[in-house]
Design an enzyme around this catalytic site. Structure first.
Site, PDB file in Angstrom:
ATOM      1  N   TYR A  45      36.810  18.911 -41.414  1.00  0.00           N
ATOM      2  CA  TYR A  45      37.837  18.432 -40.475  1.00  0.00           C
ATOM      3  C   TYR A  45      38.925  17.658 -41.226  1.00  0.00           C
ATOM      4  CZ  TYR A  45      35.904  19.110 -35.684  1.00  0.00           C
ATOM      5  OH  TYR A  45      35.499  19.608 -34.486  1.00  0.00           O
ATOM      6  N   ARG A  48      51.907  20.397 -43.368  1.00  0.00           N
ATOM      7  CA  ARG A  48      52.725  21.303 -42.545  1.00  0.00           C
ATOM      8  C   ARG A  48      53.592  20.511 -41.557  1.00  0.00           C
ATOM      9  NH1 ARG A  48      53.310  25.873 -38.778  1.00  0.00           N
ATOM     10  NH2 ARG A  48      55.363  25.225 -38.081  1.00  0.00           N
ATOM     11  N   ASP A  99      57.791  19.935 -41.322  1.00  0.00           N
ATOM     12  CA  ASP A  99      58.581  20.078 -40.090  1.00  0.00           C
ATOM     13  C   ASP A  99      59.426  18.828 -39.853  1.00  0.00           C
ATOM     14  OD1 ASP A  99      57.624  22.570 -39.491  1.00  0.00           O
ATOM     15  OD2 ASP A  99      56.108  21.884 -38.073  1.00  0.00           O
ATOM     16  N   MET A 122      63.577  18.308 -39.751  1.00  0.00           N
ATOM     17  CA  MET A 122      64.356  17.728 -38.656  1.00  0.00           C
ATOM     18  C   MET A 122      65.267  16.622 -39.165  1.00  0.00           C
ATOM     19  SD  MET A 122      61.120  17.557 -36.173  1.00  0.00           S
ATOM     20  CE  MET A 122      61.711  16.402 -34.959  1.00  0.00           C
ATOM     21  N   PHE A 153      60.722  21.115 -34.015  1.00  0.00           N
ATOM     22  CA  PHE A 153      60.225  19.873 -33.392  1.00  0.00           C
ATOM     23  C   PHE A 153      59.039  20.145 -32.467  1.00  0.00           C
ATOM     24  CE2 PHE A 153      63.690  20.453 -30.112  1.00  0.00           C
ATOM     25  CZ  PHE A 153      62.893  20.463 -28.983  1.00  0.00           C
ATOM     26  N   ASN A 158      32.694  12.312 -37.172  1.00  0.00           N
ATOM     27  CA  ASN A 158      31.581  13.166 -37.543  1.00  0.00           C
ATOM     28  C   ASN A 158      30.814  12.616 -38.720  1.00  0.00           C
ATOM     29  OD1 ASN A 158      30.630  15.892 -36.673  1.00  0.00           O
ATOM     30  ND2 ASN A 158      32.794  16.084 -36.227  1.00  0.00           N
ATOM     31  N   ASP A 196      21.584  13.350 -37.653  1.00  0.00           N
ATOM     32  CA  ASP A 196      22.700  14.278 -37.373  1.00  0.00           C
ATOM     33  C   ASP A 196      23.192  13.965 -35.966  1.00  0.00           C
ATOM     34  OD1 ASP A 196      24.537  16.418 -37.327  1.00  0.00           O
ATOM     35  OD2 ASP A 196      23.244  17.569 -38.670  1.00  0.00           O
ATOM     36  N   ASN A 240      28.323  21.327 -32.855  1.00  0.00           N
ATOM     37  CA  ASN A 240      29.294  20.598 -33.663  1.00  0.00           C
ATOM     38  C   ASN A 240      30.037  21.556 -34.592  1.00  0.00           C
ATOM     39  OD1 ASN A 240      30.534  18.247 -34.464  1.00  0.00           O
ATOM     40  ND2 ASN A 240      29.008  17.791 -36.043  1.00  0.00           N
ATOM     41  N   SER A 276      32.449  23.507 -32.564  1.00  0.00           N
ATOM     42  CA  SER A 276      33.644  22.704 -32.281  1.00  0.00           C
ATOM     43  C   SER A 276      34.633  22.808 -33.428  1.00  0.00           C
ATOM     44  CB  SER A 276      33.286  21.224 -32.129  1.00  0.00           C
ATOM     45  OG  SER A 276      32.565  21.009 -30.962  1.00  0.00           O
ATOM     46  N   THR A 322      38.358  24.591 -33.313  1.00  0.00           N
ATOM     47  CA  THR A 322      39.551  23.816 -33.630  1.00  0.00           C
ATOM     48  C   THR A 322      40.328  24.473 -34.760  1.00  0.00           C
ATOM     49  OG1 THR A 322      38.303  21.849 -33.057  1.00  0.00           O
ATOM     50  CG2 THR A 322      40.380  21.500 -34.198  1.00  0.00           C
ATOM     51  N   THR A 372      37.443  20.687 -28.927  1.00  0.00           N
ATOM     52  CA  THR A 372      37.488  19.233 -28.773  1.00  0.00           C
ATOM     53  C   THR A 372      36.597  18.785 -27.623  1.00  0.00           C
ATOM     54  OG1 THR A 372      39.757  19.355 -29.536  1.00  0.00           O
ATOM     55  CG2 THR A 372      39.051  17.285 -28.555  1.00  0.00           C
ATOM     56  N   THR A 421      33.149  18.622 -28.746  1.00  0.00           N
ATOM     57  CA  THR A 421      32.946  17.427 -29.572  1.00  0.00           C
ATOM     58  C   THR A 421      32.715  16.215 -28.689  1.00  0.00           C
ATOM     59  OG1 THR A 421      34.367  18.319 -31.287  1.00  0.00           O
ATOM     60  CG2 THR A 421      33.991  15.951 -31.319  1.00  0.00           C
ATOM     61  N   THR A 476      25.182  12.061 -28.436  1.00  0.00           N
ATOM     62  CA  THR A 476      24.706  11.489 -29.702  1.00  0.00           C
ATOM     63  C   THR A 476      24.577   9.982 -29.609  1.00  0.00           C
ATOM     64  OG1 THR A 476      25.768  13.271 -30.903  1.00  0.00           O
ATOM     65  CG2 THR A 476      25.201  11.314 -32.159  1.00  0.00           C
ATOM     66  N   HIS A 504      48.475  11.590 -21.466  1.00  0.00           N
ATOM     67  CA  HIS A 504      48.411  10.164 -21.726  1.00  0.00           C
ATOM     68  C   HIS A 504      47.042   9.712 -22.202  1.00  0.00           C
ATOM     69  CE1 HIS A 504      50.260   6.373 -22.149  1.00  0.00           C
ATOM     70  NE2 HIS A 504      49.044   5.938 -21.978  1.00  0.00           N
ATOM     71  N   GLU A 514      45.145  11.394 -23.862  1.00  0.00           N
ATOM     72  CA  GLU A 514      45.115  11.907 -25.233  1.00  0.00           C
ATOM     73  C   GLU A 514      45.601  10.856 -26.232  1.00  0.00           C
ATOM     74  OE1 GLU A 514      44.083  14.441 -26.930  1.00  0.00           O
ATOM     75  OE2 GLU A 514      45.251  14.246 -28.772  1.00  0.00           O
ATOM     76  N   TYR A 570      45.222   7.715 -26.012  1.00  0.00           N
ATOM     77  CA  TYR A 570      44.137   6.760 -26.235  1.00  0.00           C
ATOM     78  C   TYR A 570      42.976   7.410 -26.957  1.00  0.00           C
ATOM     79  CZ  TYR A 570      47.075   3.813 -23.633  1.00  0.00           C
ATOM     80  OH  TYR A 570      48.161   3.095 -23.274  1.00  0.00           O
ATOM     81  N   SER A 607      38.450  -2.387 -36.801  1.00  0.00           N
ATOM     82  CA  SER A 607      37.516  -3.481 -36.563  1.00  0.00           C
ATOM     83  C   SER A 607      36.493  -3.561 -37.684  1.00  0.00           C
ATOM     84  CB  SER A 607      36.796  -3.284 -35.227  1.00  0.00           C
ATOM     85  OG  SER A 607      37.734  -3.180 -34.191  1.00  0.00           O
ATOM     86  N   SER A 643      34.339  -9.119 -25.793  1.00  0.00           N
ATOM     87  CA  SER A 643      35.665  -8.893 -25.205  1.00  0.00           C
ATOM     88  C   SER A 643      36.313  -7.646 -25.804  1.00  0.00           C
ATOM     89  CB  SER A 643      36.559 -10.122 -25.371  1.00  0.00           C
ATOM     90  OG  SER A 643      36.731 -10.435 -26.724  1.00  0.00           O
ATOM     91  N   THR A 645      44.965  -4.730 -24.985  1.00  0.00           N
ATOM     92  CA  THR A 645      45.432  -4.509 -26.357  1.00  0.00           C
ATOM     93  C   THR A 645      45.736  -5.844 -27.030  1.00  0.00           C
ATOM     94  OG1 THR A 645      46.443  -2.513 -25.474  1.00  0.00           O
ATOM     95  CG2 THR A 645      46.956  -3.074 -27.738  1.00  0.00           C
ATOM     96  N   LYS A 681      42.643  -7.491 -28.161  1.00  0.00           N
ATOM     97  CA  LYS A 681      42.127  -6.911 -29.404  1.00  0.00           C
ATOM     98  C   LYS A 681      42.866  -7.458 -30.617  1.00  0.00           C
ATOM     99  CE  LYS A 681      40.610  -2.640 -29.528  1.00  0.00           C
ATOM    100  NZ  LYS A 681      39.143  -2.706 -29.352  1.00  0.00           N
ATOM    101  N   HIS A 695      59.670   4.370 -30.469  1.00  0.00           N
ATOM    102  CA  HIS A 695      58.507   3.675 -29.907  1.00  0.00           C
ATOM    103  C   HIS A 695      57.215   4.425 -30.185  1.00  0.00           C
ATOM    104  CE1 HIS A 695      55.455   2.436 -27.081  1.00  0.00           C
ATOM    105  NE2 HIS A 695      55.509   3.628 -26.530  1.00  0.00           N
ATOM    106  N   PHE A 696      57.168   5.712 -29.859  1.00  0.00           N
ATOM    107  CA  PHE A 696      55.857   6.351 -29.991  1.00  0.00           C
ATOM    108  C   PHE A 696      55.488   6.625 -31.440  1.00  0.00           C
ATOM    109  CE2 PHE A 696      58.144  10.368 -28.584  1.00  0.00           C
ATOM    110  CZ  PHE A 696      57.897  11.129 -29.706  1.00  0.00           C
ATOM    111  N   HIS A 697      56.500   6.690 -32.318  1.00  0.00           N
ATOM    112  CA  HIS A 697      56.116   6.760 -33.726  1.00  0.00           C
ATOM    113  C   HIS A 697      55.607   5.402 -34.212  1.00  0.00           C
ATOM    114  CE1 HIS A 697      58.258  10.646 -33.720  1.00  0.00           C
ATOM    115  NE2 HIS A 697      57.438  10.936 -34.708  1.00  0.00           N
TER     116      HIS A 697
END
Lengths: 659, 341
Positions: A60, A70, A74, A78, A99, A120, A131, A138, A141, A145, A197, A200, A207, A280, A282, A284, A295, A311, A355, A358, A415-417
């Site tokens: 994986y 790859r 791309d 851009m 894009f 994994n 395992d 597994n 999966s 993918t 997925t 998995t 597991t 969305h 996804e 998380y 952590s 917490s 968040t 955390k 923002h999302f980057h």
């Protein structure tokens, strides 16, 4: 049927032509090398048919790194195109394809495989298992993918790439406006990979619930195990939605149904809702395991147990619940009523609460600690400030009224980057540096690692910081060009320069992998970082049966306490029993191939041929049903020999290789 | 090296502050030209201030902890204490974000409701209705009261609420005039609505922000705000001098293409209202040429404008299409659901 080869292959662009030749030559070269060095048998028995979670994890990761190249190319294309106004490096159609594939590949074929690969490899070790619950599933999966990824990737040289954005909004993505087969690649390839997925997800839920070693209650699990567990639950809850949406998309595009079309009473808004109901969560799915890795890594290098464990657990559970309740914030501007927009604004902002908890827990884990600046720790530290920028801009975007001005602009892209790169890519790098010795028996070079770190972090900020301001000045996403009068030129150029630095950072990682594989010290002991969790209570690299005798756990940070109490001793003969392990199997890779072939035919809308090929899937299922292989046993002598070798050196001498 | 880390952190935060304050004067979102954009900006400014505060606190704490507890040559023998958490502290940093979120929620919800209405102080002015129809890749503005239509530019009177009624003849698009206010999607067979007001005469950029294919980057239009008098004169002039659009001209215009401004002294609303769920489909799949790749099947569409009334459509396609088609044609209430926006 008469195939028009000039339409079958993508023609008319020198860059693509060069890639086609390059890919053909690489494939011939690889086949020739395998034959010349007589490695076919090794490849088949050790890797392609393996059901060992560690090897599947490594495959994986390898796939994720390759796809990163790859997707990165791309991204660079851009940035190259938009560096100056009215550039003609790419035309609109090529830019649209680039894009689209950048987004899909980076999320589904980079972030997901890298995280699932690390899951994994690490999770069974962290919970003291030999395992995952379903080793053969597994492997299936992984091969699904991989099959989906390959099918998606060939689109740019065969048939034409999808070009409706990674969100593939209807009606644009339908046949009414995109009659080519490009978007069929999206529908079919993601369906195949998504099935992998989903499996998995199921596998890891079982597991974690059923395979934990003696004494490891849920509240004693390492945080990475916790987040992976919650992630798996989100996968199981959300991927079926995507499966259905993609199936309906396939029906619309291949058989002329009207789920999302303009004609025949179709509903384009339905796609947006279904897509983000999966899309969305996804986010998380990729962010939570990354949080878990942070952590464990922060706690290791601060030499302290994780602060506020309870917490932390409550936070991730809260995040997983909220993740299913915020999807409308992706289209506040669709004309929803003020009440709906208010509701989703509030649920979205509420995610900042767990968040925030955390982040403070991580900070307080380090307080009173002794922070060691290894490369893995640097990545974890860099996460905090960079992710905070992503987080606060996320709160700004969550305010629906303000979003009317940010939506679909480069502010959103920035923002999302800022969320996905510090929140997912940084921790993945941290995880790779951290667990690399367990995987391969040597460490990645720290010195090159620091080059990798600084180039990447600086390049990242230079690339994406200007986009916030471009967005506020009215620059929109996905536009292949802009006029000089807009005044976007200078900041766009800075951003493009940043992306080159970013790429140099990634190149340093690739070089590091190569350098370390050739020159790194192999004598590093089983616990080079002085770590805290059970995966370090194994040999380096990990013996194929993981644990000679399953460990008994009484506390969080089990291995740390084992070390303190000097519990890792040479095993006596009567402590050892034969270990039962599953055998290799050819069925998963066969299924991957057959799904790939059938999917490819479906993409080209050769439905009868696809249906015939799909019979092979049933053949695979039938073979599996009559497969009575009971696995094999590892003999006592082998276990004794292996254990003796590594336990000699444990607890002394070879620990700290980091300077 | 640790120093440079600290330096980087402080530099980034300083840079962010500088850029925010320094560029404020020329970024379009920070230069509102109407009450709606101004309301949104107030919300944005408030959120930036609050978020900047959060950022500074977290950055400061982060830098302090990382610096103070770093491993040094002289503390290698220091073994950190066992510490599992503190309920009080954890409650504190759960409550603080909650308070921040509440502080943000109140003005957010107020603004969300406010910008759905005609802005305060303009309620007594009668709104001017403009029907906006987006198509690949142009913007069509119809003034039903005036009976005129403009393509790729829109003139509006200043100080008067404009009631934009948005729909699309094809792909989903987003109508955005950042100087005047936020954006909203335009979607086929549905109508969305947006109020905007311009304070002063002036020229502003409007554009599509929702990706819709090859011509997307060029989907811009000019918004010209005029005094009421100038506007009336312009309308009069258009009515007298501009040509009348014919149906075939309009159909031709809806084909995927890109062109400059046009002005007509009638509107397309006399033939078709694209927000009507039962209106014909103006799609031309065969005209989207990507220049390379394998062409897929194109499906027969019986509601297409090219199928003139009374023509029997050849039935070479599967039954599911027939069924769907019949259903939407006979079941009015079902079709009606689509318009509810």
């Amino acid at each position: 049927m008469g195939i028009k080869w000039d339409e079958f292959f993508v023609t008319g662009d020198p860059l693509i032509f060069a890639s086609q030749i390059g890919i053909a030559l690489t494939m011939i070269g690889a086949l020739a090398a395998l034959t010349y060095f007589k490695k076919w048998n090794y490849l088949w028995t050790e890797w392609l048919t393996t059901v060992d979670h560690k090897k599947i994890g490594i495959m994986y990761i390898l796939m994720g790194v390759l796809m990163f190249v790859r997707g990165g190319i791309d991204g660079l294309m851009m940035k190259g195109q938009t560096a100056v106004p009215e550039n003609e490096f790419l035309n609109a159609q090529h830019y649209n394809e680039v894009f689209t594939t950048h987004g899909v590949i980076m999320i589904l074929f980079v972030a997901m495989p890298l995280l699932i690969g690390l899951m994994n490899f690490v999770i069974p070790l962290q919970i003291g298992a030999r395992d995952v619950a379903f080793p053969q599933l597994n492997a299936l999966s992984f091969w699904l993918t991989f099959s989906g990824a390959m099918l998606f990737n060939i689109s740019f040289i065969i048939g034409g790439s999808p070009d409706a954005g990674w969100t593939s909004y209807f009606p644009l993505a339908g046949k009414e406006f995109s009659p080519g087969i490009g978007n069929n690649f999206y529908a079919v390839a993601l369906q195949i990979a998504g099935a992998g997925t989903l499996m998995t997800g199921i596998n890891f839920v079982v597991t974690v619930l059923k395979m934990r070693t003696k004494g490891m209650t849920l509240m004693k699990m390492p945080m990475f195990t916790w987040t992976s567990f919650i992630t798996s639950i989100i996968i199981v809850a959300s991927f079926p939605i995507f499966t259905v949406a993609l199936a309906l998309m396939t029906f619309d595009r291949t058989f002329g149904t009207h789920f999302f079309t303009i004609s025949g009473g179709g509903m384009d808004m339905l796609w947006a809702n279904l897509f983000w109901l999966w899309g969305h969560p996804e986010v998380y799915i990729v962010v939570l395991p990354a949080f878990g890795m942070l952590s464990d890594i922060i706690s290791t290098f601060a030499r302290k147990t994780l602060y506020g464990y309870k917490s932390m657990v409550i936070s991730i559970v809260m995040i997983s619940v909220l993740s299913m309740l915020v999807w409308v914030h992706h289209f506040f501007t669709m004309g929803n009523s003020a009440g709906v927009n208010s509701f989703f604004s509030i649920t979205t902002m509420a995610i900042a609460i767990p968040t925030g908890v955390k982040v403070f827990n991580w900070l307080f884990t380090m307080r009173k600690g002794r922070i060691k600046f290894t490369t893995a720790m640097l990545w974890s530290l860099a996460f905090v400030p960079n992710f905070v920028i992503g987080g606060v801009t996320g709160v700004m975007l969550a305010m629906a009224a303000a979003d009317y001005q940010y939506h679909n602009t480069l502010f959103l892209v920035a923002h999302f980057h800022y969320v996905l790169i510090p929140g997912v890519v940084f921790p993945i790098f941290a995880g790779l540096y951290f667990w690399w010795p367990k995987m391969f028996g040597y460490m990645l070079n720290e010195r090159i690692g620091k080059w990798h770190f600084w180039l990447f972090v600086i390049g990242f900020n230079v690339t994406f910081m200007p986009m916030f301001f471009l967005g506020l000045d009215g620059a929109v996403r996905r536009a292949y060009t802009y006029s000089a009068e807009t005044g976007f030129g200078p900041l766009m150029m800075i951003s493009a320069v940043g992306s080159v630095i970013l790429a140099a950072g990634f190149a340093a990682l690739v070089y590091n992998i190569y350098w370390s594989a050739r020159h790194a010290d192999r004598n590093i002991g089983n616990d080079p970082w002085d770590a805290r969790t059970l995966e370090w209570a194994t040999a380096t690299p990990v013996q194929h049966y993981n644990f000679a005798s399953l460990p008994d756990v009484s506390k969080i940070d089990a291995f740390w306490h084992m070390k303190k109490n000097n519990e890792i001793q040479p095993l006596t003969e009567d402590e050892i029993e034969e270990i039962h392990l599953p055998s290799n199997t050819w069925i998963p890779i066969y299924m991957g191939v057959i799904f790939g072939i059938s999917g490819f035919l479906l993409v080209f809308e050769w439905t009868i041929a696809a249906a015939i090929a799909a019979l092979g899937i049933f053949a695979g299922l039938a073979f599996r049903s009559f497969d009575y292989d009971e696995g094999f046993h590892v003999h006592k002598d082998e276990i004794l020999e292996t254990e003796r070798k590594w336990r000699k050196g444990a607890n002394k001498g070879v620990k700290n290789h980091v300077s | 090296m640790k120093k440079s880390k600290l330096l980087l952190v402080s530099l980034t935060s300083i840079m962010a502050v500088l850029l925010l304050s320094g560029c404020e004067n020329n970024m379009v979102v920070f230069n509102p030209q109407g009450p709606i954009a101004r309301q949104i900006l107030e919300l944005i400014n408030f959120s930036i201030a609050l978020m900047l505060l959060v950022t500074i606190v977290v950055f400061g704490l982060f830098a302090f902890i990382v610096w103070k507890y770093r491993e040094r040559k002289d503390n290698m023998s220091y073994e950190p204490p066992e510490e599992h958490g503190s309920t009080v502290l954890e409650i504190i940093w759960t409550v603080i974000p909650i308070l921040i979120i509440v502080a943000l929620t109140i003005p957010t919800v107020k603004t969300i409701y406010a910008i759905d209405e005609i802005p305060q102080g303009y309620e007594d002015k009668e709104p001017l209705v403009i029907n906006v129809t987006s198509a690949d890749w142009k913007w069509i503005f119809s003034y039903p009261e005036q009976g005129i239509e403009t393509i790729n530019y829109v003139n509006i009177p200043e100080d008067r609420p404009i009631d934009f009624r948005l729909t699309s003849a094809g792909t989903m698009q987003s109508f955005w005039i950042p100087a005047l206010g936020g954006q909203k999607y335009s979607m086929a067979k549905a109508e969305t609505q947006l109020y905007l007001v311009a304070d002063n005469p002036g020229s502003y950029v409007g554009r599509n922000t929702n990706f819709n294919g090859q011509g997307y980057a060029g989907m811009e239009f000019e918004v010209l705000s005029q005094t009421q008098k100038e506007f009336d004169e312009w309308v009069k002039e258009v009515k007298e001098t501009a040509p009348k659009m014919t149906l075939s001209e309009y159909e031709k215009m809806l084909e995927p293409s890109h062109f400059g401004r046009k002005t007509f002294s009638n509107t397309h609303l006399e033939w078709v209202d694209h927000s009507d769920p039962h209106s014909k489909n103006y799609t031309n799949p065969e005209m989207y040429d990507r220049g390379h790749g394998w062409p897929g099947k194109i499906f027969e569409d019986k509601d297409n404008y090219k199928n003139k009334d009374g023509n029997t459509v050849n039935t070479k396609h599967d039954n599911s299409e027939d069924m769907n088609h019949n259903e939407s044609e006979t079941d009015d209430s079902h079709g009606g659901e689509h318009s509810g926006h």
